[in-house]
Design an enzyme around this catalytic site. Sequence first.
Site, PDB file in Angstrom:
ATOM      1  N   PHE A 114       0.855  -1.177   0.000  1.00 37.75           N
ATOM      2  CA  PHE A 114       0.000   0.000   0.000  1.00 37.75           C
ATOM      3  C   PHE A 114       0.899   1.237   0.000  1.00 37.75           C
ATOM      4  O   PHE A 114       1.837   1.321   0.814  1.00 37.75           O
ATOM      5  CB  PHE A 114      -0.921  -0.003   1.221  1.00 37.75           C
ATOM      6  CG  PHE A 114      -1.957   1.075   1.170  1.00 37.75           C
ATOM      7  CD1 PHE A 114      -2.942   1.044   0.192  1.00 37.75           C
ATOM      8  CD2 PHE A 114      -1.943   2.125   2.069  1.00 37.75           C
ATOM      9  CE1 PHE A 114      -3.902   2.061   0.123  1.00 37.75           C
ATOM     10  CE2 PHE A 114      -2.894   3.133   1.997  1.00 37.75           C
ATOM     11  CZ  PHE A 114      -3.879   3.101   1.017  1.00 37.75           C
ATOM     12  N   ASP A 185       2.071  -5.704   7.468  1.00 42.06           N
ATOM     13  CA  ASP A 185       0.842  -4.912   7.467  1.00 42.06           C
ATOM     14  C   ASP A 185      -0.307  -5.882   7.203  1.00 42.06           C
ATOM     15  O   ASP A 185      -0.346  -6.541   6.152  1.00 42.06           O
ATOM     16  CB  ASP A 185       0.940  -3.828   6.384  1.00 42.06           C
ATOM     17  CG  ASP A 185      -0.313  -2.968   6.297  1.00 42.06           C
ATOM     18  OD1 ASP A 185      -1.378  -3.391   6.793  1.00 42.06           O
ATOM     19  OD2 ASP A 185      -0.230  -1.886   5.698  1.00 42.06           O
ATOM     20  N   TYR A 210     -10.981  -0.618  10.517  1.00 47.44           N
ATOM     21  CA  TYR A 210     -12.212  -0.142   9.863  1.00 47.44           C
ATOM     22  C   TYR A 210     -12.574  -0.934   8.614  1.00 47.44           C
ATOM     23  O   TYR A 210     -13.583  -0.638   7.998  1.00 47.44           O
ATOM     24  CB  TYR A 210     -12.135   1.361   9.559  1.00 47.44           C
ATOM     25  CG  TYR A 210     -10.896   1.823   8.842  1.00 47.44           C
ATOM     26  CD1 TYR A 210     -10.707   1.557   7.490  1.00 47.44           C
ATOM     27  CD2 TYR A 210      -9.917   2.538   9.515  1.00 47.44           C
ATOM     28  CE1 TYR A 210      -9.577   1.989   6.847  1.00 47.44           C
ATOM     29  CE2 TYR A 210      -8.783   2.979   8.871  1.00 47.44           C
ATOM     30  CZ  TYR A 210      -8.612   2.700   7.532  1.00 47.44           C
ATOM     31  OH  TYR A 210      -7.488   3.129   6.891  1.00 47.44           O
ATOM     32  N   LYS A 211     -11.749  -1.907   8.252  1.00 50.21           N
ATOM     33  CA  LYS A 211     -12.079  -2.754   7.102  1.00 50.21           C
ATOM     34  C   LYS A 211     -12.868  -3.961   7.606  1.00 50.21           C
ATOM     35  O   LYS A 211     -14.030  -3.838   7.979  1.00 50.21           O
ATOM     36  CB  LYS A 211     -10.799  -3.140   6.372  1.00 50.21           C
ATOM     37  CG  LYS A 211     -10.032  -1.943   5.791  1.00 50.21           C
ATOM     38  CD  LYS A 211      -8.741  -2.403   5.139  1.00 50.21           C
ATOM     39  CE  LYS A 211      -7.924  -1.208   4.629  1.00 50.21           C
ATOM     40  NZ  LYS A 211      -8.555  -0.534   3.480  1.00 50.21           N
ATOM     41  N   ARG A 357     -12.585  -3.757  -7.572  1.00 52.09           N
ATOM     42  CA  ARG A 357     -12.243  -4.555  -6.394  1.00 52.09           C
ATOM     43  C   ARG A 357     -13.510  -4.904  -5.623  1.00 52.09           C
ATOM     44  O   ARG A 357     -14.348  -4.026  -5.378  1.00 52.09           O
ATOM     45  CB  ARG A 357     -11.280  -3.735  -5.536  1.00 52.09           C
ATOM     46  CG  ARG A 357     -10.668  -4.448  -4.380  1.00 52.09           C
ATOM     47  CD  ARG A 357      -9.620  -3.571  -3.720  1.00 52.09           C
ATOM     48  NE  ARG A 357     -10.229  -2.506  -2.937  1.00 52.09           N
ATOM     49  CZ  ARG A 357      -9.636  -1.887  -1.909  1.00 52.09           C
ATOM     50  NH1 ARG A 357      -8.390  -2.218  -1.566  1.00 52.09           N
ATOM     51  NH2 ARG A 357     -10.230  -0.939  -1.250  1.00 52.09           N
TER      52      ARG A 357
END
Lengths: 398, 398
Positions: A114, A185, A210-211, A357
């Site tokens: 990322f 990560d 938060y995912k 996605r």
Amino acid sequence: MTTDFAATRALFHLPAGVIYLDGNSLGPLPRAAAERVRGCVEDEWGDMLITAWNRAGWMDKPRALGDRIGRLIGAEPGTVVLGDTLSIKVYQALASALDLRPDRRVILSDTGNFPSDLYMADGLVRTLGQGYELRTVAPEAVEAAITPDLAVLMLTEVDYRTGRRHDMKRLIAKAHAAGALVVWDLAHSAGAVEVDLAGSGADFAVGCTYKYLNSGPGGPAFIYIAPRLAAQVRPALSGWLGHEAPFAFDLDYRPGAGIERMRVGTPPILQMAALEASMDIWDRVDMADVRARSIELTEAFIAAVEAACPALTLASPRDPAARGSQVSFRHPEGYAIMQALIAHGVIGDFRAPDILRFGFTPLYTSTADVTGAVAILKRIMDEGLWDQPAFKARAKVT
Amino acid sequence: MTTDFAATRALFHLPAGVIYLDGNSLGPLPRAAAERVRGCVEDEWGDMLITAWNRAGWMDKPRALGDRIGRLIGAEPGTVVLGDTLSIKVYQALASALDLRPDRRVILSDTGNFPSDLYMADGLVRTLGQGYELRTVAPEAVEAAITPDLAVLMLTEVDYRTGRRHDMKRLIAKAHAAGALVVWDLAHSAGAVEVDLAGSGADFAVGCTYKYLNSGPGGPAFIYIAPRLAAQVRPALSGWLGHEAPFAFDLDYRPGAGIERMRVGTPPILQMAALEASMDIWDRVDMADVRARSIELTEAFIAAVEAACPALTLASPRDPAARGSQVSFRHPEGYAIMQALIAHGVIGDFRAPDILRFGFTPLYTSTADVTGAVAILKRIMDEGLWDQPAFKARAKVT
């Protein structure tokens, strides 16, 4: 399978008419979070005021929640703490790891990481000066690039665009054999795939809530340090809540015990209240069941899309063992297609330059969601419904 | 005076039977915040899901709220952004300032600074190595210690324990004359005293929102950079939301325009919703009125306590121009006295080793609060009500 996914689905607020395949970006609202946040705002902040730090246990939540997340990622009790954002936690872990390898100067990462992880590493390298270097290679070239000059290998386990998954245990072993430490990560891993930090010999790990963990927009991040390393870590971001005795207000910094030293400033209590409601659901869930169900859903989605939409090219690994809990397809008009999908009630997201996605989150994604999403996608492709100026105009957040 | 403080007081939830003199630690709940947070949770997160980043304007809030806070501290529009915690913002500002003075190695601060600021500076100095140094002197010795080897002067304007206030404009001029930059921590200034960042020639400033600005527990911090410096700043914490184009997902970091580059990771949306409700009140308030009223309240409190409780020693400057919006008294049994006060409905706080601290916050502190608090304090002192084991047992958070 012991987890009842129909029951967990009922615990989330899923708006009528929407098929939500973007829980890998922002998990939906656990129904109980609304009341939990209300209680935090009105009963705790409102009525207890400052005394809630003790009376409502606010100060202990970053550790208590850390343990609950730790169970989902194979962490030992007392090794995970919440706070800050993922980018800050990347910086903390990376600075700590470099500090433990003072005779080495190289961070290795991959171009599928990322971008914020690479940016934070870049900022740290520039701050350190003195020949520190961030080296990036293609994801498939990582293993061969593990050389004895590495201080730290920094990787995101599951690629945010393609869902490609690194072999954590294998790469840790290789890095350790070369004398390097590893920072993982887990942004697209925690709550998505089975992670075994302790069993893999992991050193540092970070992730966001938060995912897949449904803490709501801007929920705090988490950080893990292996117990064998924690006491040696000298925090670069040495904030008062990571101090051995924050309320002694000493002028000199002394790191807190173990993972406590990774705390920095005052934690976001309202965001943690929402996370608590979500963890009440996660506490009942077996990650092996989640993973098995995730594979069922992604396999079904890939097969159906490939049969229905030949113009889309699979960007994710075909082997489910090699991918996380998302599926990505490429198309040159990916942005407009995703906007059309959203307008038709199927929410996924777009990642530049051409990736559609879709996240599959067994706690609330059903087989009917898969079937319904593919039917709408097929119609959009067959009828060219994406080919409108409104769908091609880029929004600020994509 | 144009501000109607009876009207602003009615906009806060103040529990019955409590006199709250700790808004300098955690501001009370703005009544409208409960509904604003509910809407953020249910209507935005719940119903809009990921699309709320655009549709509910989530992504723009750190800048929009920054401008609203900026008005209270004399900042130019577009120079303040929200995010992270105050400790992180201290690190950012300090690292940026040091980077702008590459030929110098010394940070000067004072022993009255909030310890976390010193800890963060210490962590940064250790990370930088290469002869960097944090030098601390007594608060009253700061001016004389500004020497031509200083890179950065880092001060908290209002002392968290005593309320002593530095002369911002004078110290900035002195530091600039010596070629140094200045980082101000406004934790006990923003919403407490009149601050004129632009007029003082300030370089960097940081602060928190959960004290006088009433954003709730763990609300985000803010950071200011003078417009003449912002474009030169190379962020040490170079997160993706500080990137020129976060959603391009480029592998290389390019700082965003001006203060945007001080953003790091995903902002805490629920906490910012609460802050918005508070700023709806602050938008109606004139800081000159707040300051005038604060001085009335603190003068009245000091006079009444000194008359009623001779065992307490004033720890704050007697000259109101030399202190912030809090008043502190010393007593060897300060901890137990504060616990007794809290048990009797007067909430202030204790700061080691012997400080009783009382915050005066004109938006909701009334003259009757002052009178009532002193009456209870007098009774506790006269009758020795603090002398009980329950009040002497230290809590985790003091």
